[in-house]
Every structure is written in C-alpha cells, then in structure tokens.
Design a protein around this motif. Structure first.
Motif, PDB file in Angstrom:
ATOM      1  N   PRO A 121       0.880  -1.126  -0.062  1.00 23.54           N
ATOM      2  CA  PRO A 121      -0.091   0.074  -0.104  1.00 23.54           C
ATOM      3  C   PRO A 121       0.884   1.275   0.076  1.00 23.54           C
ATOM      4  CG  PRO A 121       0.240  -0.821   2.136  1.00 23.54           C
ATOM      5  CD  PRO A 121       0.729  -1.823   1.248  1.00 23.54           C
ATOM      6  N   LYS A 122       0.366   2.437  -0.324  1.00 22.71           N
ATOM      7  CA  LYS A 122       1.009   3.838  -0.247  1.00 22.71           C
ATOM      8  C   LYS A 122       1.417   4.063   1.111  1.00 22.71           C
ATOM      9  CE  LYS A 122       1.211   4.283  -4.699  1.00 22.71           C
ATOM     10  NZ  LYS A 122       2.402   4.458  -5.484  1.00 22.71           N
ATOM     11  N   ALA A 123       0.384   3.796   1.945  1.00 23.82           N
ATOM     12  CA  ALA A 123       0.389   4.132   3.528  1.00 23.82           C
ATOM     13  C   ALA A 123      -0.166   3.375   4.529  1.00 23.82           C
ATOM     14  CB  ALA A 123      -0.051   5.493   3.338  1.00 23.82           C
ATOM     15  N   ILE A 124       0.385   3.111   5.447  1.00 25.24           N
ATOM     16  CA  ILE A 124      -0.200   2.074   6.623  1.00 25.24           C
ATOM     17  C   ILE A 124      -0.498   2.956   7.827  1.00 25.24           C
ATOM     18  CG2 ILE A 124       0.057  -0.003   8.003  1.00 25.24           C
ATOM     19  CD1 ILE A 124       1.879  -0.845   5.983  1.00 25.24           C
ATOM     20  N   VAL A 125      -1.651   2.975   8.238  1.00 22.06           N
ATOM     21  CA  VAL A 125      -2.118   3.769   9.425  1.00 22.06           C
ATOM     22  C   VAL A 125      -2.269   2.927  10.539  1.00 22.06           C
ATOM     23  CG1 VAL A 125      -3.875   5.275  10.612  1.00 22.06           C
ATOM     24  CG2 VAL A 125      -3.245   5.386   7.945  1.00 22.06           C
ATOM     25  N   VAL A 126      -1.363   2.832  11.556  1.00 20.32           N
ATOM     26  CA  VAL A 126      -1.351   1.782  12.536  1.00 20.32           C
ATOM     27  C   VAL A 126      -1.880   2.548  13.836  1.00 20.32           C
ATOM     28  CG1 VAL A 126      -0.041   0.143  13.792  1.00 20.32           C
ATOM     29  CG2 VAL A 126       1.018   0.905  11.684  1.00 20.32           C
ATOM     30  N   GLU A 127      -2.982   1.753  14.215  1.00 22.30           N
ATOM     31  CA  GLU A 127      -3.771   2.098  15.446  1.00 22.30           C
ATOM     32  C   GLU A 127      -3.007   1.413  16.738  1.00 22.30           C
ATOM     33  OE1 GLU A 127      -7.967   2.777  15.409  1.00 22.30           O
ATOM     34  OE2 GLU A 127      -8.073   1.578  13.708  1.00 22.30           O
ATOM     35  N   CYS A 128      -2.186   2.204  17.292  1.00 20.25           N
ATOM     36  CA  CYS A 128      -1.514   1.784  18.315  1.00 20.25           C
ATOM     37  C   CYS A 128      -2.183   1.783  19.684  1.00 20.25           C
ATOM     38  CB  CYS A 128      -0.061   2.333  18.295  1.00 20.25           C
ATOM     39  SG  CYS A 128       0.972   2.190  16.803  1.00 20.25           S
TER      40      CYS A 128
END
Length: 337
Positions: free
Chosen positions: A234-241
């Motif tokens: 993917p172009k970006a990965i949004v990680v909910e930490c």
C-alpha cells in the motif's frame, strides 16, 4: 439567504423495506416535513445520490464536491447524509473545498424522518439555523451538526450507533451549540486557502487514492502478519497503536516491519486507539523506538481525518512529500485545540 439542500440518502431519508431500512426519500420529501426551514432560507434542492452511507465511496465525495462547485451562486450548502461515514465525508470536503469561502453544514439522523420520535427534524432545522448564524458572522468552512452541536468537519467522529447524541468533536472544541431555536457560534477554525488549494479549472480534478491500509493492533499481533501487509505494497499504513502511540518490540516485534515499510517507500503513520489524548512518541521508549524507524506521528488528528487526508494527498505527490503535508495544518485538522 439562498441555500442549496444537497440530499445523499442515509437514515434520515430511509423507509422500511423487506430487508430493513433503505434510503428512499428525496430532498423534497425531507424538506416538506420540516416546513420551518423555509422561514429561515430560500431553498433549492439537489438530489445527488441516495445511498446508505456504508456504501459511499470517494467517487461520491467527488460528486458532492462537484455539486457545490457547480452551484456557487448560493450563500451556503446543507448536506443530508448517512451517519456511518459522515465523518469521512466531512473531512474530505474540508481539505478539498477550502477555496470556497462559504459554509457547508452536514447533518443526518439516527431515526428516519418519517418515523415517530425522529431526531431528523431537529437536526435539519438546526443545520439551517447554524447556517444563518455562520453567514451572519461571515464564517465559512465544513461542519457537522447533530443533537444540538456544531462540530468542525475534520474533527467529527461518530461515537454511537444507537444514541441520538451520536457525534463528538475529537481533540477540538465544538464550533457551536443550539438550544431550541437559539444557536450560538463559539469558535471559528483556521483555514489555509493557499497550500494545495486548487483554483479554477484545476479544482475540478478531484482524485482520492484507496491505497491506504489501516491496521489496528492488539496484544500479541503477529509480526509476520504485519510483514504480509507490507508486502501488499500500500502507499500508506495507518497503525492504530496503544496509548500515546505504543508499538510492541518485545515478543512480537513490529519495528522491523515498520522499518521495512519505510525502506520500500511506504508511509507508516502512527495513531492511537484512545478516543482522547492523541499521539506523543517522545514519552515512552516504545514510541521513541518507533519514531527512529521513520514512521510519522499523526499527533492529535482523528482517524477519519488521517485516512481521508492521506487518500487526498497521495494522488498529488510522492509519498515522501505526503509525509510532510500529513501533519501540516490546513484547516485545524491537526495541532489546534
């Protein structure tokens, strides 16, 4: 004031069917059930589409934007919309139409307009009363009104699938309140009308990318699963930490996966699962180690604001540039209380 009422479906426009609620009512039917709005404004109606908002996609955001751009003779715009993805739409509009110096107010309801006990009548009337107050103050921008609150577009979040008070402003003060027929404007957001703000014919080129992958962590999240997500490119990965942005490195170590993503030109964005507080990667070692990989902190941006901003930025520039603009404040979506 002359207002364009833009209808897009949602619960507010739904009727019962053999398979549950389905959007059926057009804007004319909604407005007819709240005759008081005609005493507030001169109203025209545009039925752009009729969908449950779970079925809305970026092409629908573009359709709403085009409807507004093609009808700039109006003083303002009220958009009726389903609640499930209203926060995504309000954030997307907030970034894209900063050049239009007029108010746009989104609203909907938890109970259909046609059913007893509906909240739709109050919300729709509030939308027009807030519109009147915003115009009196000369205050443009995108907002959501629900259950007596006026919420800044990129700070809106749906908090409940049941309660009438379904929306909350995240990390940001409410813009206004209503009590009966009285509305009060409390705050005016900052809007940057120059940075990445397209004018004229270029404004009609509306593109969003869906090459963004959200990942929600849990204790024991497998590092090899994260590696496979990276391999999908993917172009970006949004990680909910966790907490202020905690990413585990003992046991299931996710740091190598984050570093691999950076090396491959993927943008890892760190946000939090907490409903309040935002991200601060400087506080704990789990955060500082994550920051050293090249990941980007989303600071106090809400999840919907992060996703839609990335979807909007990625078609316009290399990922490395998108990383710089993600936390640049364009419309009080980040960094301002």
């Amino acid at each position: 004031m002359k207002i364009l009422l833009i209808s897009t479906g949602g619960t507010i426009a739904s009727q019962q069917s053999a398979e549950g609620l389905v959007p059926m009512d057009q804007g004319e039917a909604l407005a007819a059930r709240v005759p008081g709005i005609y005493q507030i404004a001169d109203i025209d109606i545009a039925n752009v589409f009729s969908k449950d908002s779970s079925n809305i996609n970026p092409a629908d955001w573009a359709a709403i934007i085009r409807c507004i751009r093609e009808n700039q003779s109006y003083d303002g715009y009220v958009v009726t919309h389903g609640t499930d993805t209203m926060a995504y739409t309000s954030a997307a509009l907030s970034y894209v139409i900063r050049d239009i110096e007029k108010p746009v107010v989104l609203t909907g309801s938890m109970i259909p307009m046609s059913e007893p006990g509906t909240d739709a009548k109050r919300n729709l009337e509030d939308a027009f009363r807030f519109m009147e107050a915003l115009l009196a103050k000369g205050q443009p921008g995108i907002s959501v009104t629900f259950a007596g609150r006026l919420i800044h577009g990129p700070r809106a979040k749906k908090m409940s699938g049941k309660r009438l008070e379904a929306f909350k402003s995240v990390y940001y003060d409410e813009l206004g309140l209503s009590e009966g027929k009285k509305v009060t404007i409390l705050k005016a957001p900052f809007i940057d009308r120059e940075t990445l703000c397209k004018q004229g014919a270029l404004a009609n080129e509306i593109h969003f990318s869906n090459e963004v992958m959200p990942v929600k962590l849990f204790p024991g999240f497998r590092a090899d699963y994260f590696d496979r997500i990276v391999e999908m490119r993917p172009k970006a990965i949004v990680v909910e930490c966790f907490g202020l942005g905690g990413l585990p490195y003992i046991g299931e170590d996710l740091l190598p996966g984050i570093k691999k993503a950076v090396d491959l030109g993927i943008l890892p964005v760190i946000t939090t699962q907490c409903p309040e507080g935002g991200v601060d990667l400087s506080t704990y070692d789990v955060g500082q180690k994550t920051l050293k990989t090249g990941a980007v902190s989303a600071l106090d941006m809400g999840f919907e604001a992060i996703l839609t901003k990335l979807m909007w930025l990625i078609p316009q520039m290399p990922v490395s540039e998108a990383a710089k603009y993600l936390t640049r404040n364009l419309c009080d979506e980040v960094g301002s209380k």
